[in-house]
Design a protein around this motif. Structure first.
Motif, short mmCIF file in Angstrom:
data_model
loop_
_atom_site.label_atom_id
_atom_site.label_comp_id
_atom_site.label_asym_id
_atom_site.label_seq_id
_atom_site.Cartn_x
_atom_site.Cartn_y
_atom_site.Cartn_z
N ASP A 40 0.38 -12.37 -13.87
CA ASP A 40 -0.80 -11.71 -13.33
C ASP A 40 -1.88 -11.48 -14.39
OD1 ASP A 40 0.56 -11.70 -10.98
OD2 ASP A 40 0.73 -9.53 -10.78
N ILE A 42 -1.68 -9.61 -17.02
CA ILE A 42 -1.64 -8.26 -17.60
C ILE A 42 -0.77 -8.35 -18.85
CG2 ILE A 42 -1.31 -5.81 -17.07
CD1 ILE A 42 -1.14 -6.60 -14.11
N GLY A 302 -7.41 -6.45 -7.19
CA GLY A 302 -6.33 -7.40 -7.39
C GLY A 302 -6.71 -8.85 -7.23
N ARG A 304 -8.60 -10.78 -9.04
CA ARG A 304 -8.51 -11.48 -10.32
C ARG A 304 -7.05 -11.68 -10.72
NH1 ARG A 304 -12.05 -8.53 -14.53
NH2 ARG A 304 -13.60 -9.16 -12.98
N ARG A 305 -6.23 -10.69 -10.45
CA ARG A 305 -4.81 -10.78 -10.75
C ARG A 305 -4.14 -11.91 -9.95
NH1 ARG A 305 -1.07 -8.67 -7.68
NH2 ARG A 305 -2.64 -7.42 -6.59
N ARG A 309 -2.28 -15.31 -11.22
CA ARG A 309 -0.92 -15.62 -10.78
C ARG A 309 -0.82 -17.07 -10.29
NH1 ARG A 309 1.68 -11.79 -6.28
NH2 ARG A 309 1.23 -10.28 -7.94
#
Length: 343
Positions: A40, A42, A302, A304-305, A309
């Protein structure tokens, strides 16, 4: 630069944790959380933070052979004692009971007590939203942030996350700290010798600073001033109070290997919307999400996450050579703290 598939990230993470003293029960779920953080984008709580997890197993901040225990003191209440192990296996021990409670009662609560860092809170709430539930999570951490008007670290960065289901595709997930940014971002800047934006943190005298090293000696700044302080206090009420663990100012330090286990807590709330809104709930949400997304310049939490992914699933993730060499050393020999202790 090395490129690893997500399966390789998970396998390497598991080897590093087990070589440092974690049991398969403790390492499996935690390794999957590292893989998903990398996927993701992060990455500050992905592979680059994994050596800290390993060190904390080796030095005893995390009990590597802990076996979570579950109780259900009331119909909608699930309690899992992590026994000072990782949060992720403790959550998985209680997830099915939490979902059953929400489906039966309309709402369920999971309190994880005597736990460790939860990492990415979105990892937990997204799983529940995939089951059609609305989820909310609170997780405290050791003191890193001064309350609004103060100069001494009192609260953790104390994040909150929520997730909502969708008719098609991944749930909408929002994950945010009570501080302006997460502590790991400041720590990463300090390690890289880079400045931080003004407003992220305070120095030891309580003055705003752009010096990441000075910020680590001081405290994080609350998001929105008094509003961030109020949210951090709420998280402490839930995680230290409701979850019957330590408050942020009592908790053992997450940094370094000195001191005892953090002994923090997490609370997850799961709501079955069909109890109040029937089967029309997800259609109503789709209308809300579509209307919001139609606003110029607006994206859903979310987005962008999810894009990161999709890219990682197809192309893998890039790992700097220096980090990969460190990972190989951990996988072969365990934590540096363990090696030093055995020398």
């Amino acid at each position: 630069m090395i490129v690893l598939s997500l399966a390789e990230v998970e396998a390497m993470s598991r080897r590093m944790l087990e070589a440092s003293g974690a049991s398969p029960l403790q390492s499996d779920a935690t390794a999957r959380s590292i893989r998903d953080a990398e996927a993701d984008g992060i990455r500050t709580v992905g592979l680059s933070y994994l050596p800290t997890y390993c060190d904390h197993v080796a030095c005893g901040k995390v009990t590597g052979n802990a076996v979570p225990t579950l109780t259900t003191p009331r119909p909608a209440t699930v309690v899992v004692n992590a026994h000072l192990g990782f949060c992720h296996p403790a959550y998985e021990a209680g997830e099915d009971a939490l979902i059953a409670a929400a489906q039966q009662c309309g709402v369920g609560m999971l309190a994880i007590t005597h736990s460790y860092s939860a990492g990415v809170l979105g990892w937990f709430v997204e799983r529940l939203a995939q089951r059609g539930l609305v989820a909310l999570m609170f997780a405290n951490s050791s003191a890193l942030m001064a309350p609004h008007g103060g100069t001494r670290a009192f609260f953790g960065t104390n994040p909150i996350a929520w997730a909502a289901p969708r008719v098609h595709g991944a749930p909408v997930v929002a994950d945010m700290s009570s501080s302006t940014v997460a502590w790991v971002k400041v720590n990463a800047a300090a390690l890289a010798g880079e400045p931080i934006p003004l407003g992220w943190a305070l120095d030891a005298q309580g003055n705003p600073t752009t010096d990441a090293t000075a910020a680590l000696a001081g405290s994080m700044a609350p998001a929105g001033g008094h509003k961030g302080s109020a949210l951090a206090l709420l998280v402490d009420v839930m995680s230290g109070g409701v979850a019957d663990s330590l408050f942020s100012h009592e908790a053992g330090n997450f940094g370094g290997t000195a001191g005892g286990p953090p002994d923090v807590g997490q609370v997850v709330l799961a709501i079955d919307p069909s109890a109040t809104a029937g089967n029309a709930f997800t259609d109503r949400l789709e209308y809300e999400f579509a209307t919001l997304s139609a606003e110029p310049g607006v994206r859903l939490p979310g987005d962008r996450r999810l894009a990161a992914r999709a890219h990682a699933e197809q192309h893998g993730v890039e790992v700097p050579d220096e980090l990969f060499e460190l990972m190989q050393a951990y996988a072969a020999h365990g934590s540096t703290a363990r090696r030093d202790g055995e020398a």
